[in-house]
Design an enzyme around this catalytic site. Sequence first.
Site, PDB file in Angstrom:
ATOM      1  N   VAL A  10      -8.426  39.132 -26.688  1.00  0.00           N
ATOM      2  CA  VAL A  10      -9.163  37.935 -27.098  1.00  0.00           C
ATOM      3  C   VAL A  10      -8.601  36.661 -26.463  1.00  0.00           C
ATOM      4  CG1 VAL A  10      -9.845  36.523 -29.072  1.00  0.00           C
ATOM      5  CG2 VAL A  10      -9.918  39.013 -29.243  1.00  0.00           C
ATOM      6  N   CYS A  11      -7.289  36.570 -26.282  1.00  0.00           N
ATOM      7  CA  CYS A  11      -6.705  35.370 -25.672  1.00  0.00           C
ATOM      8  C   CYS A  11      -7.285  35.129 -24.287  1.00  0.00           C
ATOM      9  CB  CYS A  11      -5.186  35.504 -25.600  1.00  0.00           C
ATOM     10  SG  CYS A  11      -4.359  35.484 -27.200  1.00  0.00           S
ATOM     11  N   ASN A  12      -7.305  36.153 -23.472  1.00  0.00           N
ATOM     12  CA  ASN A  12      -7.875  36.039 -22.133  1.00  0.00           C
ATOM     13  C   ASN A  12      -9.370  35.744 -22.200  1.00  0.00           C
ATOM     14  OD1 ASN A  12      -7.725  36.626 -19.061  1.00  0.00           O
ATOM     15  ND2 ASN A  12      -9.314  38.031 -19.770  1.00  0.00           N
TER      16      ASN A  12
END
EC number: 3.4.19.3
Length: 223
Positions: A169-171
């Site tokens: 999710v961060c990317n």
Amino acid sequence: MESAEEAPLSVFITGFGKFIGVPYNPTESIVNNLKWFMKVKGMPKGVVIEKCQILVAAGKDALSPLCDFFKSAVEGKEDDPSKLSRTILIHFGVSSAITKFAIESQAINEADFLWEDQLGWVPSNESIIKEDGGIEQIRKTSLPINKIVTELVKMGFPVVVSNDAGRFVCNYVYYNSLRFADGNGIKSLFVHVPLFNQIDEAIQMLFVSSLLEVIASTYACLE
């Protein structure tokens, strides 16, 4: 119209809630407490924290509130390049695998989750933005991250440049953020922080406040 020198540095900040393996996300505490902390510590000159928001740790099914967050950063500035150039999105995420702060230089157009996100999505080698091309497409921040990291290290913080924000999710958020930033004349940055049992909360709050200070002091080189 304000000049670029006169316009404040408008900062829009996100953290994440819990996800599988991380029942308590330190970025939720950092972001929720940041305005209060900066009020006590003192905001760097010329910096305004416009908005702090906690995101659900999810990809495509949480895209609508993420896009609303992006739009809030440019609302009312569309015809004022000086204000847009001094608007920055800063995203904080946690990595349980690190013991230092990691300033992410880039995001990759690939969603390849090893486990489901908080809304049950488990993509495999999918392009985040199909219009951008394949999963090898990369977007980079335009902020001078090597200079930023150097200054933070001088202050005594354990921080490194990272070229891999993962494929979770961060990317996913960072790629969308960089794409929006590129299209609207603003800046975007993603920072991974360790768990609080690696670096305690008090130091992490000081790190975030110092990051804002360093970004403000180095921003002139972009203008």
